[in-house]
Design a protein around this motif. Structure first.
Motif, mmCIF file in Angstrom:
data_model
loop_
_atom_site.group_PDB
_atom_site.id
_atom_site.type_symbol
_atom_site.label_atom_id
_atom_site.label_comp_id
_atom_site.label_asym_id
_atom_site.label_seq_id
_atom_site.Cartn_x
_atom_site.Cartn_y
_atom_site.Cartn_z
ATOM 1 N N LEU A 143 0.837 -1.209 0.000
ATOM 2 C CA LEU A 143 0.000 0.000 0.000
ATOM 3 C C LEU A 143 0.871 1.258 0.000
ATOM 4 C CD1 LEU A 143 -2.901 -0.792 2.516
ATOM 5 C CD2 LEU A 143 -2.751 -1.249 0.066
ATOM 6 N N LEU A 144 1.931 1.232 0.809
ATOM 7 C CA LEU A 144 2.835 2.383 0.858
ATOM 8 C C LEU A 144 3.482 2.624 -0.497
ATOM 9 C CD1 LEU A 144 4.338 4.548 2.542
ATOM 10 C CD2 LEU A 144 6.021 2.786 3.111
ATOM 11 N N SER A 145 3.955 1.563 -1.133
ATOM 12 C CA SER A 145 4.627 1.703 -2.426
ATOM 13 C C SER A 145 3.676 2.218 -3.502
ATOM 14 C CB SER A 145 5.208 0.355 -2.855
ATOM 15 O OG SER A 145 6.217 -0.058 -1.958
ATOM 16 N N ALA A 146 2.404 1.849 -3.411
ATOM 17 C CA ALA A 146 1.412 2.291 -4.393
ATOM 18 C C ALA A 146 0.768 3.618 -4.003
ATOM 19 C CB ALA A 146 0.339 1.219 -4.547
ATOM 20 N N ASP A 147 1.241 4.206 -2.919
ATOM 21 C CA ASP A 147 0.706 5.462 -2.395
ATOM 22 C C ASP A 147 -0.807 5.381 -2.157
ATOM 23 O OD1 ASP A 147 1.285 8.029 -1.367
ATOM 24 O OD2 ASP A 147 0.453 8.969 -3.153
ATOM 25 N N LEU A 174 -6.007 -2.156 5.087
ATOM 26 C CA LEU A 174 -5.324 -3.391 4.726
ATOM 27 C C LEU A 174 -6.305 -4.547 4.526
ATOM 28 C CD1 LEU A 174 -2.363 -4.148 4.273
ATOM 29 C CD2 LEU A 174 -2.238 -4.842 6.670
ATOM 30 N N ILE A 175 -7.422 -4.509 5.259
ATOM 31 C CA ILE A 175 -8.419 -5.583 5.092
ATOM 32 C C ILE A 175 -9.536 -5.172 4.135
ATOM 33 C CG2 ILE A 175 -7.907 -6.530 7.372
ATOM 34 C CD1 ILE A 175 -10.477 -5.284 8.425
ATOM 35 N N GLY A 176 -9.371 -3.994 3.501
ATOM 36 C CA GLY A 176 -10.333 -3.561 2.491
ATOM 37 C C GLY A 176 -11.510 -2.786 3.034
ATOM 38 N N THR A 186 -10.290 10.643 -2.899
ATOM 39 C CA THR A 186 -10.694 9.736 -1.833
ATOM 40 C C THR A 186 -11.619 8.674 -2.404
ATOM 41 O OG1 THR A 186 -10.521 11.494 -0.179
ATOM 42 C CG2 THR A 186 -11.851 9.578 0.408
ATOM 43 N N ARG A 187 -11.343 7.403 -2.065
ATOM 44 C CA ARG A 187 -12.113 6.308 -2.646
ATOM 45 C C ARG A 187 -12.165 5.144 -1.669
ATOM 46 N NH1 ARG A 187 -8.102 3.819 -7.132
ATOM 47 N NH2 ARG A 187 -10.114 3.081 -7.904
ATOM 48 N N PRO A 188 -13.063 4.177 -1.896
ATOM 49 C CA PRO A 188 -13.112 3.008 -1.016
ATOM 50 C C PRO A 188 -11.793 2.246 -1.032
ATOM 51 C CG PRO A 188 -15.106 3.145 -2.344
ATOM 52 C CD PRO A 188 -14.155 4.164 -2.896
ATOM 53 N N ALA A 189 -11.391 1.777 0.128
ATOM 54 C CA ALA A 189 -10.117 1.063 0.233
ATOM 55 C C ALA A 189 -10.079 -0.152 -0.673
ATOM 56 C CB ALA A 189 -9.891 0.655 1.689
ATOM 57 N N LEU A 190 -11.172 -0.875 -0.764
ATOM 58 C CA LEU A 190 -11.190 -2.095 -1.560
ATOM 59 C C LEU A 190 -10.899 -1.813 -3.028
ATOM 60 C CD1 LEU A 190 -11.610 -5.057 -0.863
ATOM 61 C CD2 LEU A 190 -14.024 -4.801 -1.511
ATOM 62 N N ALA A 192 -9.139 0.769 -4.204
ATOM 63 C CA ALA A 192 -7.736 1.172 -4.318
ATOM 64 C C ALA A 192 -6.808 -0.036 -4.218
ATOM 65 C CB ALA A 192 -7.398 2.196 -3.235
ATOM 66 N N LEU A 193 -7.131 -0.974 -3.336
ATOM 67 C CA LEU A 193 -6.323 -2.186 -3.226
ATOM 68 C C LEU A 193 -6.318 -2.955 -4.548
ATOM 69 C CD1 LEU A 193 -6.340 -1.590 -0.135
ATOM 70 C CD2 LEU A 193 -6.650 -4.047 0.208
ATOM 71 N N ALA A 194 -7.467 -3.023 -5.174
ATOM 72 C CA ALA A 194 -7.550 -3.738 -6.452
ATOM 73 C C ALA A 194 -6.676 -3.073 -7.505
ATOM 74 C CB ALA A 194 -9.001 -3.794 -6.911
ATOM 75 N N ASP A 195 -6.717 -1.729 -7.564
ATOM 76 C CA ASP A 195 -5.893 -1.003 -8.529
ATOM 77 C C ASP A 195 -4.401 -1.171 -8.237
ATOM 78 O OD1 ASP A 195 -8.111 -0.182 -9.853
ATOM 79 O OD2 ASP A 195 -7.972 1.939 -9.280
#
Length: 548
Positions: A143-147, A174-176, A186-190, A192-195
């Motif tokens: 997550l840090l590397s992908a900002d 981290l758990i989405g 600003t967007r849902p964590a889930l 952003a994790l997918a992207d």
């Protein structure tokens, strides 16, 4: 110059990779990564650290299989530690821990604070005894590397049991769960994790607690405040040198003999730097020159000197004030670097002796004490610069400069009497200084008993660290206002007469803010000069090095 140039804010720089081992993370590392902006940030875990992490995970599972009560793993949290659950419930317990702490309030923390938080938490976890899988920490670093920056409200942490509330926003991402800032919105964590190509983590036993039970949020504020306070110290010495020139003051106050006689390292550093900055100035005087130009008594019982043989305290004692900040930074840096290379959660697993230990390493007492001290030292510098500014703009004290640094006009000139120059700027500086001084109340003295009196003595280190960040920002604005006034004063005196360093600083400021020949808004000037301080550009130029 006595000092080397500090790294820039790194926003526009290439960011080198970093390998975490839990022992060697520096304040510079944290700032470099935290302020890399949206650039890719390659951070990995040292293979030796991975082995240590795996060992504690194996021990954790071995103890779980024995069905013995392990705090926060097979028992409830805090005062609920007397309630044991079966091992099969352990993962669900960790998810619930994260969710029930998502109750922060206040403004959302800045991206650099959150990035620093993520990096520090990862580094503390790779030390080994926290019993968290390398996979989980690598996901955090992904997550840090992908900002992907979790949206963390600033308020809600007691600084013990660590930064539970703010760190739960990191764990939630981290758990989405929850929201993050990613790619400028600003967007849902889930989503952003997918992207980012990071799969949501399914927390194993202890992993929620390992992620949230630490001092990383407090330490993030502290690390950035310490870094930025270094530039405040340098800017204050630049301002003191230019104040001495603006007032026609005495350079003798910074003589090595005086400061060898009271050899606090920070004081000696500031005095030496001010002397260097004044080198070549035709605007200052010294004690010998003052005495040589006075008439002898020639038998008279009394005479009044034409010149002051010593300057007011805000000039003469400046190395003692800024030196105190420098020396505070020296020990505070050491304390914070220990903190960001520590295991700060509970419990910890001793793989060698196959034991689990319950303690209180989540207590941010050292960070809080350092930050309460830092904010006092920095606010004292704000007060020093505000007092210097008061002398420079006041015709009763500024040695012949015009009132409020407004260039004199002939009475017949239509503009005569219409302009007030730096009058409003001094008012603003006084207000900002007062706010900085007000914020120095010791947060660590305000412990509150909470959570059924389980958390009955807490550090309040997070509040202290946030306060330190605020005081640094306020003081930087005071320094910017003062430097703008000093550039004006030096120009009125004659730039060619100033020291080489002051001429360079004057040129840098003039590139951002023109001479004030009539009343106009100056809020933009303040912001731009404050950024020169924050970024290290002022330091670079004063030292004769190219700025970015």
């Amino acid at each position: 110059m006595t000092e080397t140039v500090s790294p820039e804010s790194f926003v526009d720089s290439d960011v080198a990779g970093l390998v975490l081992d839990g022992d060697s993370l520096t304040i510079e590392d944290v700032v470099r990564i935290a302020r890399a902006g949206e650039l890719p940030v390659p951070v990995d875990i040292d293979p030796v650290a991975v082995s240590g992490m795996d060992a504690s995970v194996r021990l954790k599972q071995k103890l779980i299989d024995k069905e013995i009560p392990i705090y926060g793993v097979t028992t409830g949290f805090g005062d609920s530690c007397i309630r044991q659950i079966s091992p099969d419930k352990a993962p669900e317990l960790q998810r619930n821990l994260v969710l029930y702490h998502l109750n922060g309030v206040g403004p959302i923390a800045s991206a650099d604070v959150v990035r620093a938080t993520m990096l520090i938490r990862a580094n503390c976890l790779v030390r080994g005894p926290s019993a968290i899988r390398p996979h989980t920490v690598r996901s955090l670093l992904g997550l840090l590397s992908a900002d992907v920056v979790p949206a963390i409200p600033e308020r809600g942490s007691l600084g013990a049991s660590g930064d539970l509330v703010p760190l739960c926003y990191v764990a939630a991402a981290l758990i989405g769960e929850g929201e993050v800032r990613h790619r400028g919105r600003t967007r849902p964590a889930l989503d952003a994790l997918a992207d980012a190509g990071v799969a949501p983590v399914e927390l194993a036993a202890k992993e929620g607690l390992a992620l949230v039970n630490g001092t990383a949020f407090t330490s993030a504020f502290a690390t950035l405040a310490l870094w930025d306070a270094r530039e405040i110290a340098f800017a204050a010495d630049v301002a003191t040198a230019m104040t001495c020139e603006a007032l026609g003051g005495s350079a003798s106050h910074f003589h090595p003999f005086l400061h060898r006689a009271k050899p606090h390292p920070g004081q000696r550093t500031s005095a030496a730097l001010i002397r260097e900055l004044l080198d070549g100035s035709a605007l200052t005087t010294d004690y010998r020159q003052i005495v040589s130009e006075e008439e002898a008594l020639d038998g008279r019982g009394f005479t009044e000197l034409r010149a002051r043989i010593q300057d007011k305290y805000s000039v003469r004692c400046a190395p003692h004030v800024t030196g105190m900040l420098r020396d505070t930074l020296e020990w505070a840096d050491r304390w914070i670097e220990i903190e960001i290379n520590s295991s700060t959660d509970n419990p910890l697993f001793d793989e060698e002796n196959e034991e689990v230990h319950n303690g209180g390493n989540f207590y941010a007492g050292h960070v809080g004490q350092a930050m309460d001290s830092l904010k006092i030292a920095v606010a004292n510098v704000a007060d020093l610069l505000d007092r210097q500014l008061a002398l420079v703009v006041d015709e009763k004290f500024n040695g012949g400069l015009p009132p409020n640094l407004v260039r004199p006009r002939e009475a017949a000139d239509h503009d005569a009497g219409l302009h007030h120059g730096f009058k409003g700027m001094q008012i603003a500086a006084s207000a900002v200084t007062a706010e900085a001084l007000k914020t120095t109340s010791a947060a660590t003295a305000f412990s509150r008993s909470t959570e059924a009196h389980n958390q009955d003595k807490v550090s309040m280190g997070t509040i202290a660290a946030r306060d330190a960040r605020t005081v640094v920002e306020l003081t930087r604005d005071v320094a910017a206002i003062h430097l703008l006034a000093l550039a004006q004063a030096i120009e009125l005196r004659g730039v060619r007469l100033a020291s080489t360093a002051s001429r360079r600083v004057h040129e840098l400021i003039r590139a951002q803010a023109p001479f004030v020949d009539r009343d106009r808004r100056m809020d933009g000037d303040i912001r731009r000069v404050a950024e020169l301080i924050r970024s290290g550009a002022l330091r670079a130029v004063a030292a004769g090095q190219p700025s970015e």
